[in-house]
Design a protein around this motif. Structure first.
Motif, PDB file in Angstrom:
ATOM      1  N   ASP A  65      38.912  50.977  53.027  1.00  0.00           N
ATOM      2  CA  ASP A  65      39.173  49.541  52.962  1.00  0.00           C
ATOM      3  C   ASP A  65      40.632  49.308  52.598  1.00  0.00           C
ATOM      4  O   ASP A  65      41.186  49.983  51.736  1.00  0.00           O
ATOM      5  N   ARG A  66      41.238  48.323  53.245  1.00  0.00           N
ATOM      6  CA  ARG A  66      42.656  48.023  53.052  1.00  0.00           C
ATOM      7  C   ARG A  66      42.816  46.653  52.400  1.00  0.00           C
ATOM      8  O   ARG A  66      42.246  45.673  52.854  1.00  0.00           O
ATOM      9  N   ASN A  67      43.600  46.594  51.342  1.00  0.00           N
ATOM     10  CA  ASN A  67      43.941  45.350  50.658  1.00  0.00           C
ATOM     11  C   ASN A  67      45.428  45.113  50.964  1.00  0.00           C
ATOM     12  O   ASN A  67      46.302  45.703  50.329  1.00  0.00           O
TER      13      ASN A  67
ATOM     14  N   LYS B 134      45.964  40.464  44.106  1.00  0.00           N
ATOM     15  CA  LYS B 134      44.970  40.351  45.184  1.00  0.00           C
ATOM     16  C   LYS B 134      43.683  41.118  44.899  1.00  0.00           C
ATOM     17  O   LYS B 134      43.229  41.942  45.679  1.00  0.00           O
TER      18      LYS B 134
ATOM     19  N   TRP C 284      40.672  49.107  41.881  1.00  0.00           N
ATOM     20  CA  TRP C 284      40.157  48.378  43.045  1.00  0.00           C
ATOM     21  C   TRP C 284      39.004  49.184  43.635  1.00  0.00           C
ATOM     22  O   TRP C 284      39.102  50.396  43.814  1.00  0.00           O
ATOM     23  N   LYS C 285      37.898  48.499  43.875  1.00  0.00           N
ATOM     24  CA  LYS C 285      36.686  49.120  44.429  1.00  0.00           C
ATOM     25  C   LYS C 285      36.223  50.293  43.555  1.00  0.00           C
ATOM     26  O   LYS C 285      35.832  51.341  44.056  1.00  0.00           O
TER      27      LYS C 285
ATOM     28  N   ASP D 139      50.189  48.178  50.997  1.00  0.00           N
ATOM     29  CA  ASP D 139      48.756  47.944  51.117  1.00  0.00           C
ATOM     30  C   ASP D 139      48.072  48.960  50.204  1.00  0.00           C
ATOM     31  O   ASP D 139      48.527  50.109  50.096  1.00  0.00           O
TER      32      ASP D 139
ATOM     33  N   ALA E 153      48.919  44.305  48.440  1.00  0.00           N
ATOM     34  CA  ALA E 153      48.328  44.110  47.114  1.00  0.00           C
ATOM     35  C   ALA E 153      49.140  44.762  45.996  1.00  0.00           C
ATOM     36  O   ALA E 153      48.790  44.634  44.832  1.00  0.00           O
TER      37      ALA E 153
END
Length: 93
Positions: free
Chosen positions: A60-62, A87, A5-6, A54, A65
């Motif tokens: 940044d927070r997902n 997500k 992620w990211k 999370d 997820a």
């Protein structure tokens, strides 16, 4: 398999358990420092209660997820304490 992620690898394992289209990663392969407990819970009739995390990367927070079955029912005991992602978390070989 990798969970990304990211552009950050959140989990990396040569041996995931694939179930219902999801890759469950052994907890030791997950960068737990990037996960924060979530209040979210769901219940699956055959797997049991899922807890959520999370995913937090670069501030940044997902939300919710990642999820895990800490005490699954016997039919799903092979994924006990494994973690799966969704997500927007990319799963790549």
């Amino acid at each position: 398999m990798k969970a990304i992620w990211k552009n950050v690898i959140v989990a990396d394992s040569p041996s995931t358990i694939q179930l219902e289209g999801n890759h469950f990663f052994p907890r030791k392969s997950v960068k737990m420092a990037l996960l924060a407990p979530s209040e979210e819970r769901t219940c699956c009739p055959w797997k049991g209660e899922a807890i959520y995390f999370d995913v937090v990367v670069k501030g940044d927070r997902n939300p919710a997820a990642a999820w895990s079955f800490e005490k699954p029912r016997s039919a799903a005991e092979n994924i006990e304490k494994y973690i799966a992602f969704w997500k927007g978390i990319k799963i790549e070989p």
